[in-house]
Design an enzyme around this catalytic site. Structure first.
Site, PDB file in Angstrom:
ATOM      1  N   ASP A 113       2.323  -3.728   7.460  1.00 53.28           N
ATOM      2  CA  ASP A 113       1.876  -2.606   6.707  1.00 53.28           C
ATOM      3  C   ASP A 113       0.962  -2.234   6.173  1.00 53.28           C
ATOM      4  O   ASP A 113       0.601  -3.546   5.427  1.00 53.28           O
ATOM      5  CB  ASP A 113       3.202  -2.289   6.947  1.00 53.28           C
ATOM      6  N   GLU A 176       6.497  -4.107   3.809  1.00 55.71           N
ATOM      7  CA  GLU A 176       6.640  -4.624   2.086  1.00 55.71           C
ATOM      8  C   GLU A 176       6.256  -3.417   1.433  1.00 55.71           C
ATOM      9  O   GLU A 176       6.543  -3.260   0.499  1.00 55.71           O
ATOM     10  CB  GLU A 176       5.162  -5.805   2.185  1.00 55.71           C
TER      11      GLU A 176
END
Ligand SMILES: [Zn+2]
Length: 410
Positions: A113, A176
């Site tokens: 991400d 994350e």
């Protein structure tokens, strides 16, 4: 802090040398791979984009893993501006394994991400000489490419030498950038048995690594009072915004209580029309702290603030410490020195610096797995529309990770 030891270079076996030169010829393929992956928007909330990237990444890793699976994760809980706890779905984790019965085990990890949402204006890549600008090119899709090529190199080494004593697990998560709130259980499940870890966050713009990291916690305090008409029944109201301001002041006063511990009051939600006493407010804040022992004391302070409620009001504490501190302990320092020595053999001068930023390396360290977490590309301006990476760092960083991996083969 720079810690340089004897500048003796590792003597390289012929197999190692030939794999390093194979890696040296992969830069064009690595750039193409990076451009393909960075072209897909993978903001943490863009579940479709993350799924699309995970499929492409899985295809690249399939031939070097014994099995690779896409695992779903728990939803994230969020506190709305009205103080209600809601759930938000998160994209999953790719877990791939190779030689899981081998005597020594590595865990390699990086996130898929980015911080740029699907509607961010920052979506396109721009190449200017050695500099590639684009969303996530440094943090951390460049690192994902470095990891892929380091593992391809390792598998070539295993084929050439027949030494199958190092196994590995990759954990590629999709959350994350919001603190791995969904994937943390998967780190505990698949990461905790590893002997060491390598994470592919970007290194510092200078090329240096990150050593010590602080811990971090995100919290919300929900304040509930009583709404009332500001003109007719002002004294029946219990003003949640005023109570929230008082909470914010008390939180801010925690700064300076311990060296290097910070409390940042980031946002207060609450209030409405001028003629209504506000009944709900939410105070949102972040805490950074260098040592695990501060966690209990900080929790105690937060409890004290929440229990000090004005009459007729209710307060509740949400959130928590999501990343424990990553201190520079003995096994961690040894691994950093190993990486440094491997760097010397290919002409990289690596030192390490401490930071208040956190990453999944904090989580693995808390599970007892020493890990170096800045094995990714050289770049900078991350989390901004000026994010860039240096193309000529792709090959050396893959060589560095490869040499570090083979230095750990029994
Ligand atoms: Zn990152």
């Amino acid at each position: 802090m720079q810690l340089l030891f004897g500048r003796f270079a590792m003597s390289l076996e012929p197999d190692t040398k030939s794999i390093l030169s194979w890696l040296a010829k992969q830069q064009d393929q690595m750039v193409t791979q990076l451009a393909d992956w960075a072209a897909i928007n993978t903001g943490t909330a863009n579940l479709a984009g993350l799924r699309q990237l995970a499929e492409l990444v899985e295809a690249e890793f399939t031939s070097i893993t014994d099995h690779i699976d896409y695992l779903a994760v728990d939803p994230q809980t969020e506190v709305s501006s009205r103080g209600e706890v809601t759930e938000r779905l998160l994209a999953g984790v790719l877990v791939g394994r190779r030689r899981e019965k081998a005597t020594r085990q590595a865990v390699l990890s990086i996130h898929m991400d980015t911080v740029y949402p699907a509607d961010s204006p920052f979506q396109t890549l721009k190449l200017a000489g050695n500099v590639l600008h684009g969303p996530g090119v440094a943090d951390a899709k460049g690192g994902l490419v470095v990891m892929l090529y380091a593992l391809r190199a390792l598998e070539r080494y295993v084929e050439a030498t027949g030494n199958r004593q190092l196994g590995w697990t990759i954990l590629l998560n999709s959350d994350e950038e919001i603190g791995s709130l969904g994937s943390r259980n998967i780190f505990a499940q698949y990461g905790s048995d590893a002997n060491f870890g390598l994470l592919f966050e970007p290194c510092l713009p200078s090329g240096h690594l990150i050593g010590q990291r602080k811990g971090s916690g995100n919290f919300e305090i929900v304040v509930r009072g009583q709404a009332a008409h500001a003109g007719r029944e002002f004294y029946k109201g219990r003003n949640a915004v005023v109570a929230a301001a008082n909470v914010a002041r008390q939180l801010h006063e925690l700064n300076g209580r311990w060296p290097d511990t910070t409390v940042n009051v980031a946002k207060i939600d609450g209030g409405g029309p001028n003629n209504v006493v506000p009944d709900v407010a939410v105070v949102r804040f972040n805490i950074r702290y260098p040592s695990q022992q501060h966690e209990a004391e900080l929790s105690h302070d937060l409890e004290r603030i929440v229990q000090d409620v004005p009459e007729g009001m209710v307060m509740s504490l949400h959130g928590g410490f999501f990343a424990p501190p990553k201190p520079l302990n003995e096994p961690y320092q040894q691994l950093l020195e190993t990486v440094q020595k491997c760097g010397e053999t290919i002409g990289l001068d690596l030192a390490w610096e401490s930071t208040g930023g956190v990453c999944d390396g904090n989580r693995l360290a808390a599970l007892g797995v020493p890990n170096v977490d800045t094995m990714g590309v050289q770049g900078g301006n991350i989390h901004s529309p000026q994010e860039y990476m240096l193309i000529d760092s792709l090959v050396p960083r893959a060589q560095l990770a490869f040499l570090t991996l083979i230095s750990q083969v029994p």
